[in-house]
Design an enzyme around this catalytic site. Structure first.
Site, PDB file in Angstrom:
ATOM      1  N   HIS A 194     -11.272  -4.656  10.091  1.00 30.45           N
ATOM      2  CA  HIS A 194     -11.783  -4.404   8.748  1.00 30.45           C
ATOM      3  C   HIS A 194     -13.017  -3.537   8.746  1.00 30.45           C
ATOM      4  O   HIS A 194     -13.715  -3.472   7.746  1.00 30.45           O
ATOM      5  CB  HIS A 194     -12.146  -5.737   8.070  1.00 30.45           C
ATOM      6  CG  HIS A 194     -10.978  -6.482   7.534  1.00 30.45           C
ATOM      7  ND1 HIS A 194     -10.144  -7.204   8.333  1.00 30.45           N
ATOM      8  CD2 HIS A 194     -10.498  -6.603   6.282  1.00 30.45           C
ATOM      9  CE1 HIS A 194      -9.201  -7.754   7.584  1.00 30.45           C
ATOM     10  NE2 HIS A 194      -9.388  -7.409   6.340  1.00 30.45           N
ATOM     11  N   GLU A 251       0.818  -1.228   0.000  1.00 31.14           N
ATOM     12  CA  GLU A 251       0.000   0.000   0.000  1.00 31.14           C
ATOM     13  C   GLU A 251       0.844   1.266   0.000  1.00 31.14           C
ATOM     14  O   GLU A 251       0.592   2.183  -0.762  1.00 31.14           O
ATOM     15  CB  GLU A 251      -0.931   0.038   1.219  1.00 31.14           C
ATOM     16  CG  GLU A 251      -2.258  -0.652   1.037  1.00 31.14           C
ATOM     17  CD  GLU A 251      -2.117  -2.144   1.114  1.00 31.14           C
ATOM     18  OE1 GLU A 251      -1.041  -2.602   1.552  1.00 31.14           O
ATOM     19  OE2 GLU A 251      -3.053  -2.851   0.767  1.00 31.14           O
TER      20      GLU A 251
END
Lengths: 424, 370
Positions: free
Chosen positions: B168, B99
């Site tokens: 999440h 990322e």
């Protein structure tokens, strides 16, 4: 081609086991390595950087050059003077920054580049305007080498509106769209993905936009950054996609007060290149000509589309990490050893001994640079501070946001937007 | 159904540059959309996003998509389905799990004029790259004094899904919404998704585009205008989804649907609620919100994120600053529970606002219950 060989016969550093433990091996640091004291580069005393491997092979074939000694040399007179001027500009500018800081004209975090000039001049002077440079907070000299005027950099450091970033960036955030200096980042490692992105753009322009683009990108960063995750992510992606980027590690052995050897499991940074599938090169970063030779090869590779290179430059910063750093942890002997290898003294000697320039010419350059830097200080002093209204400017390129047209109306309410007359 | 007020944006007292100075002179809000032709088609949010990406990539060769699984896998949530076949691997770039690296690569390429659409598989993963979203994207136009702008879009699902656990399920609206230099968009319907994504891609500044995984499969009617390839919605303008006169409910993303359902329930009890779909967290449409509160005199804010320093807190502060005299009741803030998201289904249900919670809070605001 040369690099393909150089991966294997890279350089005669002692095997890694010698460099374990806290006491730095003198051979590794190069400080008492016999060849590092060779200040002149002649064919006979070719020093043992990677470029030397290549040159020694070439030297055997070239017999007709003996009659024209100047052709053996690594730079022409013109190039030599250009590089010398850049070295001096970097040094004098940074010394002036220190003075100005202690007089209160400059403030905040200021990180000076004294001692590392050979890396900046060695690499950046080979670039075109379209090539990009991405740096860290130690970015004044990178910006200067790339062509940002000394006045603009000095004003920026003083926080004046005539600075290259109108005083909004500061010492650690030098940007210049005209000269393709893409920052100036305070977080270490932050510039590496940005540089990789700039290199990605070159490739994209060639492959998708079908433009003629062979721009390369240089990413400068330090030894501490070579332990950071983003660095590895980008080594991987740059090698994977064969991006035209050169990763230049300015290994000055110290990350503020953390010695490179205390922080790194395998201190030989160049080795990280082959681990990811690109050549890794180690070069003496105190010698501008050696750096320049390696840089030529690496930049040539990138331009030809052969992919990235990792270059580790062994260098040293004569001052502390920043002007606020008391610099107590570094051994004065170590500092003295590197001071004796000052890149400017070395190069001056080379130019004079090889009759590329006379003392007078070099003195003239030094005088000129003194004047340039003093003029920059005067200019910065006399420039105005940013006006109050500047505070809220430049947050966005388009503050209204795209969906609102230039006349202030919503684009989707323009009855003609479906006919393609809505301006995009 | 819709009161259509055709007022030029310029009349609402919004200055083009000052993002902070808008609340001083408020006029009645415009309805952010005109009266489009009757909706003839239904489209899922997923298809809306996919078609928007498709059209923008076709129109501008500088636009490219980068992220994990966007290419051969057709997108982790199938948002980028079909794009690899149409545009090729140079423009739909599958990345390794990096990322920080690929967000930074996107930023670096945006510095040079490309228009990347960086997908985070969920915005939770953006935390690995948040340095690039904020420090090298959002702040660069300012630090370079306008020399280098960053026309990048960071998009992906945000907030909780169903039973995906604490790591999440976080909502990042408040975090990104506090950063000057970013535009933060939160679409709800398919029309929002299409119009806002197209505007985001064409916008010259960094945009954080927060979608919602559970909305991807939901279908909404779309008008013919919304299907046009030039359709864009204005950034920074909220939409009044349902007009009312008793209480204002502000919501974004999935909570808009919940608020609309709550409003129907409340209608039966005689409370006429106005539901505002924020569409944009930064810039926040303070004008619309304040105008609505001045009309209804009561406010309930709804969000799924953590309560402290959340979107509701900012809206409440804005209303107190500008329309304090108009409030007839304290502002009610509904947010997610102040805990990391639990896994158990019944606990998770308690951790996020449900329709009953909105109904209850509205009644409290209307002094109809304790």
């Amino acid at each position: 081609m040369a690099f393909a060989r150089s991966i294997h016969h890279l350089h005669p550093l002692p095997p890694v086991s010698n460099t374990r433990g806290l006491k730095p091996s003198p051979l590794f640091l190069g400080s008492i390595r016999p060849d590092s004291h060779t200040h002149t580069i002649t064919r006979s005393s070719v020093s043992v950087s990677s470029s030397a491997q290549r040159r020694s092979a070439v030297a055997a074939n070239v017999s007709d050059v003996k009659t024209k000694p100047a052709a053996n040399l690594l730079v022409t007179k013109e190039e030599g003077l250009e590089v010398y001027e850049d070295l001096i500009l970097g040094r004098v500018f940074e010394d002036m920054c220190a003075q100005m800081y202690y007089r209160g004209k400059m403030f905040g975090f200021v990180h000076l580049y004294n001692g590392q000039e050979a890396v900046s001049s060695g690499f950046i002077k080979l670039l075109k305007q379209g090539d990009s440079v991405v740096s860290t907070y130690r970015d004044h000299v990178h910006a200067l080498s790339k062509g940002v005027p000394a006045r603009a950099v000095m004003s920026e450091l003083f926080g004046k509106t005539t600075g290259c970033c109108r005083g909004q960036g500061g010492s650690m955030h030098m940007f210049s769209a005209e000269h393709n200096v893409l920052g100036g980042f305070a977080f270490i490692g932050e510039g590496i993905p940005v540089a990789t992105g700039a290199a990605f753009t070159s490739k994209y322009k060639r492959e998708v936009l079908k433009e003629d683009c062979d721009d390369v990108t240089l990413a400068f960063f330090g030894d501490g950054t070579a332990n950071n995750g983003q660095f590895f992510e980008c080594l991987n992606m740059a090698a994977l996609w064969k991006l035209p980027i050169i990763f230049v590690v300015e290994n000055n052995l110290w990350a503020i007060g953390m010695s490179h050897l205390r922080a790194t499991s395998d201190p030989e940074i160049w080795k990280k290149g082959p681990a990811f599938g690109m050549p890794g090169v180690h070069v003496d970063g105190m010698d501008v000509l050696k750096v320049r030779e390696v840089a030529k090869e690496a930049i040539g590779r990138a331009r030809r589309g052969e992919g990235p290179t990792l270059v580790e430059c062994e260098t040293y910063r004569f001052r502390g990490h920043s002007l606020a750093d008391p610099d107590e942890l570094r051994d004065p002997d170590e500092k003295a050893r590197y001071a004796a290898r000052d890149p400017i003294t070395q190069f001056k000697k080379y130019l004079i001994e090889n009759k590329l320039a006379s003392e007078a010419e070099l003195k003239a350059i030094e005088k000129k640079i003194d004047e340039v830097v003093e003029d920059a200080v005067e200019f910065a002093d006399e420039s105005p501070a940013p006006s109050r209204s500047q505070l809220l400017e430049n947050v966005f390129a388009d503050p209204r946001g795209f969906g609102i047209g230039p006349d202030g109306r919503y684009r989707c309410e323009d009855p003609k937007f479906t006919e393609g007359t809505a301006q995009v | 159904m819709w009161g259509i007020l055709r007022q030029k944006v310029g009349d609402t007292g919004l200055s083009p540059q000052g993002l902070g100075n808008q609340m001083l002179r408020l006029r009645p809000a415009t309805s952010a959309v005109r009266d489009y032709s009757a909706a003839t088609k239904e489209m899922t949010v997923r298809d809306a996003l996919n078609s928007a990406l498709d059209e923008e990539m076709a129109a501008d060769p500088n636009v490219y998509v980068m992220g994990e699984e966007v290419g051969e896998y057709q997108g982790a949530y199938k948002i980028t389905k079909g794009l690899l076949d149409k545009f090729g691997p140079e423009r739909v770039v599958d990345t390794p799990i990096t990322e920080a690296g690929f967000a930074g690569i996107g930023v670096g390429s945006a510095y040079h004029g490309l228009r990347p659409v960086i997908e985070f598989m969920t915005f939770n993963f953006s935390m690995q790259a948040i340095d690039h979203v904020i420090n090298s994207a959002a702040k660069s136009n300012y630090m370079s004094a306008g020399q280098i702008n960053v026309p990048i879009v960071f998009r992906g699902p945000n907030g909780p899904a169903a039973g995906v656990g604490a790591q999440h399920s976080q909502c990042y609206g408040a975090w990104y919404g506090s950063v000057p230099g970013l535009k933060v968009l939160v679409p709800y319907s398919s029309e929002d998704a299409r119009g806002l994504l197209k505007a985001a891609i064409r916008d010259p500044d960094p945009v954080v585009f927060l979608e919602n995984e559970l909305l991807y499969g939901e279908s909404f009617p779309v008008s013919a205008e919304a299907l046009d390839s030039s359709f864009t919605l204005p950034i920074g303008k909220a939409k009044i989804e349902r007009e009312g006169k008793d209480v204002t409910i502000t919501a974004f993303s999935k909570m808009v649907g919940y608020a609309l359902k709550a409003a129907e329930i409340l209608e039966k009890e005689g409370i006429n609620a106005e539901v505002i779909n924020l569409r944009s967290i930064r810039p926040l449409d303070r004008a619309t919100i304040n105008a609505s509160v001045r009309k209804t005199n009561r406010l309930v804010t709804v969000e799924e994120g953590f309560p402290q320093h959340g979107i509701g807190a900012e809206i409440c502060a804005s209303v107190v600053e500008d329309s304090f005299g108009y409030l007839d009741a304290p502002v009610e803030r509904i947010a997610g529970a102040d805990v990391p998201t639990p896994y158990a289904a019944n606990l998770e249900r308690m951790a996020f606002p449900q329709i009953e919670d909105i109904v209850r809070a509205v009644k409290r605001a209307c002094y109809r219950s304790v």
